[in-house]
Design a protein around this motif. Structure first.
Motif, PDB file in Angstrom:
ATOM      1  N   GLU A  92     -91.287  50.596   8.952  1.00  0.00           N
ATOM      2  CA  GLU A  92     -91.487  49.196   9.363  1.00  0.00           C
ATOM      3  C   GLU A  92     -91.320  49.006  10.871  1.00  0.00           C
ATOM      4  O   GLU A  92     -91.512  47.914  11.384  1.00  0.00           O
ATOM      5  N   LEU A  93     -90.932  50.084  11.570  1.00  0.00           N
ATOM      6  CA  LEU A  93     -90.712  49.968  13.016  1.00  0.00           C
ATOM      7  C   LEU A  93     -91.790  50.763  13.756  1.00  0.00           C
ATOM      8  O   LEU A  93     -91.986  51.943  13.493  1.00  0.00           O
ATOM      9  N   ASP A  94     -92.458  50.092  14.706  1.00  0.00           N
ATOM     10  CA  ASP A  94     -93.607  50.733  15.357  1.00  0.00           C
ATOM     11  C   ASP A  94     -93.223  51.442  16.654  1.00  0.00           C
ATOM     12  O   ASP A  94     -93.871  51.260  17.672  1.00  0.00           O
ATOM     13  N   PHE A  95     -92.177  52.256  16.631  1.00  0.00           N
ATOM     14  CA  PHE A  95     -91.746  52.966  17.850  1.00  0.00           C
ATOM     15  C   PHE A  95     -92.558  54.249  18.045  1.00  0.00           C
ATOM     16  O   PHE A  95     -93.102  54.809  17.082  1.00  0.00           O
ATOM     17  N   ASN A  96     -92.646  54.714  19.297  1.00  0.00           N
ATOM     18  CA  ASN A  96     -93.287  56.012  19.544  1.00  0.00           C
ATOM     19  C   ASN A  96     -92.326  57.040  20.150  1.00  0.00           C
ATOM     20  O   ASN A  96     -92.618  58.225  20.179  1.00  0.00           O
ATOM     21  N   LYS A  97     -91.156  56.566  20.646  1.00  0.00           N
ATOM     22  CA  LYS A  97     -90.162  57.513  21.169  1.00  0.00           C
ATOM     23  C   LYS A  97     -88.781  57.194  20.586  1.00  0.00           C
ATOM     24  O   LYS A  97     -88.541  56.070  20.132  1.00  0.00           O
ATOM     25  N   VAL A  98     -87.905  58.183  20.604  1.00  0.00           N
ATOM     26  CA  VAL A  98     -86.537  57.980  20.117  1.00  0.00           C
ATOM     27  C   VAL A  98     -85.577  58.497  21.177  1.00  0.00           C
ATOM     28  O   VAL A  98     -85.750  59.612  21.687  1.00  0.00           O
ATOM     29  N   VAL A  99     -84.611  57.681  21.542  1.00  0.00           N
ATOM     30  CA  VAL A  99     -83.570  58.123  22.478  1.00  0.00           C
ATOM     31  C   VAL A  99     -82.243  57.664  21.898  1.00  0.00           C
ATOM     32  O   VAL A  99     -82.080  56.495  21.552  1.00  0.00           O
ATOM     33  N   ALA A 100     -81.294  58.592  21.745  1.00  0.00           N
ATOM     34  CA  ALA A 100     -80.022  58.185  21.144  1.00  0.00           C
ATOM     35  C   ALA A 100     -78.904  59.180  21.426  1.00  0.00           C
ATOM     36  O   ALA A 100     -79.147  60.379  21.583  1.00  0.00           O
ATOM     37  N   ASN A 101     -77.710  58.640  21.506  1.00  0.00           N
ATOM     38  CA  ASN A 101     -76.495  59.441  21.513  1.00  0.00           C
ATOM     39  C   ASN A 101     -75.999  59.344  20.070  1.00  0.00           C
ATOM     40  O   ASN A 101     -75.366  58.366  19.695  1.00  0.00           O
ATOM     41  N   LEU A 102     -76.364  60.340  19.279  1.00  0.00           N
ATOM     42  CA  LEU A 102     -76.200  60.223  17.823  1.00  0.00           C
ATOM     43  C   LEU A 102     -74.746  60.299  17.358  1.00  0.00           C
ATOM     44  O   LEU A 102     -73.972  61.092  17.889  1.00  0.00           O
ATOM     45  N   PRO A 103     -74.402  59.493  16.333  1.00  0.00           N
ATOM     46  CA  PRO A 103     -73.115  59.706  15.692  1.00  0.00           C
ATOM     47  C   PRO A 103     -73.176  61.070  14.998  1.00  0.00           C
ATOM     48  O   PRO A 103     -74.112  61.323  14.238  1.00  0.00           O
ATOM     49  N   TYR A 104     -72.221  61.979  15.323  1.00  0.00           N
ATOM     50  CA  TYR A 104     -72.386  63.375  14.904  1.00  0.00           C
ATOM     51  C   TYR A 104     -72.427  63.563  13.390  1.00  0.00           C
ATOM     52  O   TYR A 104     -73.022  64.506  12.888  1.00  0.00           O
ATOM     53  N   GLN A 105     -71.845  62.603  12.645  1.00  0.00           N
ATOM     54  CA  GLN A 105     -71.810  62.746  11.172  1.00  0.00           C
ATOM     55  C   GLN A 105     -73.198  62.742  10.543  1.00  0.00           C
ATOM     56  O   GLN A 105     -73.386  63.244   9.454  1.00  0.00           O
ATOM     57  N   ILE A 106     -74.163  62.089  11.212  1.00  0.00           N
ATOM     58  CA  ILE A 106     -75.490  61.982  10.581  1.00  0.00           C
ATOM     59  C   ILE A 106     -76.552  62.821  11.316  1.00  0.00           C
ATOM     60  O   ILE A 106     -77.742  62.657  11.080  1.00  0.00           O
ATOM     61  N   SER A 107     -76.095  63.722  12.198  1.00  0.00           N
ATOM     62  CA  SER A 107     -77.032  64.517  13.018  1.00  0.00           C
ATOM     63  C   SER A 107     -78.160  65.134  12.197  1.00  0.00           C
ATOM     64  O   SER A 107     -79.339  64.961  12.514  1.00  0.00           O
ATOM     65  N   SER A 108     -77.781  65.847  11.146  1.00  0.00           N
ATOM     66  CA  SER A 108     -78.785  66.580  10.397  1.00  0.00           C
ATOM     67  C   SER A 108     -79.732  65.651   9.615  1.00  0.00           C
ATOM     68  O   SER A 108     -80.956  65.699   9.820  1.00  0.00           O
ATOM     69  N   PRO A 109     -79.206  64.768   8.726  1.00  0.00           N
ATOM     70  CA  PRO A 109     -80.153  63.930   7.962  1.00  0.00           C
ATOM     71  C   PRO A 109     -81.009  63.013   8.826  1.00  0.00           C
ATOM     72  O   PRO A 109     -82.190  62.816   8.525  1.00  0.00           O
ATOM     73  N   ILE A 110     -80.449  62.488   9.920  1.00  0.00           N
ATOM     74  CA  ILE A 110     -81.262  61.558  10.722  1.00  0.00           C
ATOM     75  C   ILE A 110     -82.353  62.321  11.473  1.00  0.00           C
ATOM     76  O   ILE A 110     -83.476  61.842  11.625  1.00  0.00           O
ATOM     77  N   THR A 111     -82.056  63.553  11.902  1.00  0.00           N
ATOM     78  CA  THR A 111     -83.068  64.359  12.593  1.00  0.00           C
ATOM     79  C   THR A 111     -84.252  64.618  11.660  1.00  0.00           C
ATOM     80  O   THR A 111     -85.410  64.457  12.043  1.00  0.00           O
ATOM     81  N   PHE A 112     -83.949  64.984  10.406  1.00  0.00           N
ATOM     82  CA  PHE A 112     -85.044  65.266   9.472  1.00  0.00           C
ATOM     83  C   PHE A 112     -85.800  63.998   9.084  1.00  0.00           C
ATOM     84  O   PHE A 112     -87.015  64.010   8.924  1.00  0.00           O
ATOM     85  N   LYS A 113     -85.058  62.901   8.970  1.00  0.00           N
ATOM     86  CA  LYS A 113     -85.725  61.630   8.649  1.00  0.00           C
ATOM     87  C   LYS A 113     -86.701  61.266   9.783  1.00  0.00           C
ATOM     88  O   LYS A 113     -87.825  60.834   9.529  1.00  0.00           O
ATOM     89  N   LEU A 114     -86.272  61.460  11.012  1.00  0.00           N
ATOM     90  CA  LEU A 114     -87.119  61.122  12.158  1.00  0.00           C
ATOM     91  C   LEU A 114     -88.342  62.039  12.229  1.00  0.00           C
ATOM     92  O   LEU A 114     -89.466  61.582  12.455  1.00  0.00           O
ATOM     93  N   ILE A 115     -88.121  63.342  12.031  1.00  0.00           N
ATOM     94  CA  ILE A 115     -89.238  64.289  12.110  1.00  0.00           C
ATOM     95  C   ILE A 115     -90.272  63.974  11.029  1.00  0.00           C
ATOM     96  O   ILE A 115     -91.475  64.019  11.263  1.00  0.00           O
ATOM     97  N   LYS A 116     -89.773  63.615   9.851  1.00  0.00           N
ATOM     98  CA  LYS A 116     -90.684  63.263   8.754  1.00  0.00           C
ATOM     99  C   LYS A 116     -91.512  62.032   9.115  1.00  0.00           C
ATOM    100  O   LYS A 116     -92.716  61.961   8.850  1.00  0.00           O
TER     101      LYS A 116
END
Ligand code: SAM
Length: 274
Positions: A92-116
């Motif tokens: 639902e979000l029309d972004f083309n770039k991602v910039v973040a200082n990630l909370p380390y607890q979700i590093s892995s799942p959020i990375t895969f969610k974004l790549i997908k």
């Protein structure tokens, strides 16, 4: 006074040099719509808002709202989404770039969610050890499922190592800024779901041969050990390359070899079913 919550990974950036480094590495222009995960006190959000057309920020902690309100007084191109980034529907979000200082607890799942979901470019801050695993090459101790899952779909590089002094409160470990550029043409993955299952299966035994790993964890691919043994006997006779690859130790295989082997195996199993 705001009291940072450890369990939400609330180590806020205070060193503006690294804020600038992240935004510059993402090559943000007024054409870009950026997604940020984790507002914190908004230090990164402000720099993004200055440079981008629009910034979406997903933040789970509603008690940070006063910082959000202050930012919104000065910038009209920020939209805050209060919620868990792992649950928000990114389509639902029309972004083309991602910039973040990630909370380390979700590093892995959020990375895969974004790549997908897909994006043009991401610049993300991770714990340094995690970043090393993302960029690791075959044969090294950091090389694993994460390295292959990421590198098979994107070009990744560490652009800066960030000391604990750049944050408040200070984390115990170093961090790293990582640039991720999806690259769909790098490898052809025959079936994404099968590839992910294949990686999970073989990397449960990274020091064993692929053959042994597949037999030991055959359940992951819905086969009994005996069934897998039989399948692999036939599969290894497909061609010499397959034979060599399945007798090699898992952690020694390059990303290219693993993609090829997974594709061959997928086709072989499908042929078996037809
Ligand atoms: N961007 C800020 C900075 O650089 O100072 C904050 C970074 S801090 C490492 C991570 C932020 O992510 C915190 O504000 C935390 O509350 C938020 N957060 C933690 N888990 C989250 C989740 N599942 N979804 C969205 N935000 C989350």
């Amino acid at each position: 006074m705001f009291k940072p919550k450890k369990k939400l990974g609330q180590c806020f950036l205070i060193d503006k040099n690294f804020v600038k480094k992240a935004v510059e590495s993402a090559e943000i222009t007024k054409d870009d719509i950026v997604l940020e995960i984790g507002l914190g006190k908004g230090i990164l959000t402000e720099e993004l808002a200055k440079n981008a057309k629009k910034v979406y920020v997903i933040e789970i902690d509603k008690s940070l709202e006063p910082y959000a309100n202050k930012l919104k007084e000065n910038y009209n191109n920020i939209e805050i989404i209060w919620g868990d980034a792992l649950k928000v529907n990114l389509d639902e979000l029309d972004f083309n770039k991602v910039v973040a200082n990630l909370p380390y607890q979700i590093s892995s799942p959020i990375t895969f969610k974004l790549i997908k979901k897909g994006f043009d470019l991401a610049v993300l801050m991770y714990q340094y050890e995690f970043a090393r695993r993302m960029v690791a090459k075959e044969g090294t101790k950091d090389y694993g499922r994460l390295s292959v899952a990421v590198q098979s779909r994107a070009d990744v590089e560490i652009v800066a190592k960030v000391p604990p002094t750049a944050f408040s409160p200070r984390p115990k470990v170093y961090s790293a800024i990582v640039k991720i550029k999806p690259n769909k043409n790098k490898y052809h993955i025959e079936n994404e779901d099968f590839f992910d299952d294949f990686l999970r299966t073989i990397f449960q035994h990274r020091n064993k041969s692929v053959r042994k790993a597949l037999i030991n964890s055959s359940k992951e691919l819905n086969y009994s050990k005996d069934e897998m043994k039989k399948i692999l006997e036939e599969f290894s006779n497909t061609n010499l390359e397959v034979k060599n690859l399945i007798n090699e130790k898992v952690f020694k295989l390059s990303v290219k070899d693993i993609v090829n082997l997974s594709n061959e195996f997928y086709r072989f199993l499908k042929r078996d079913k037809n």
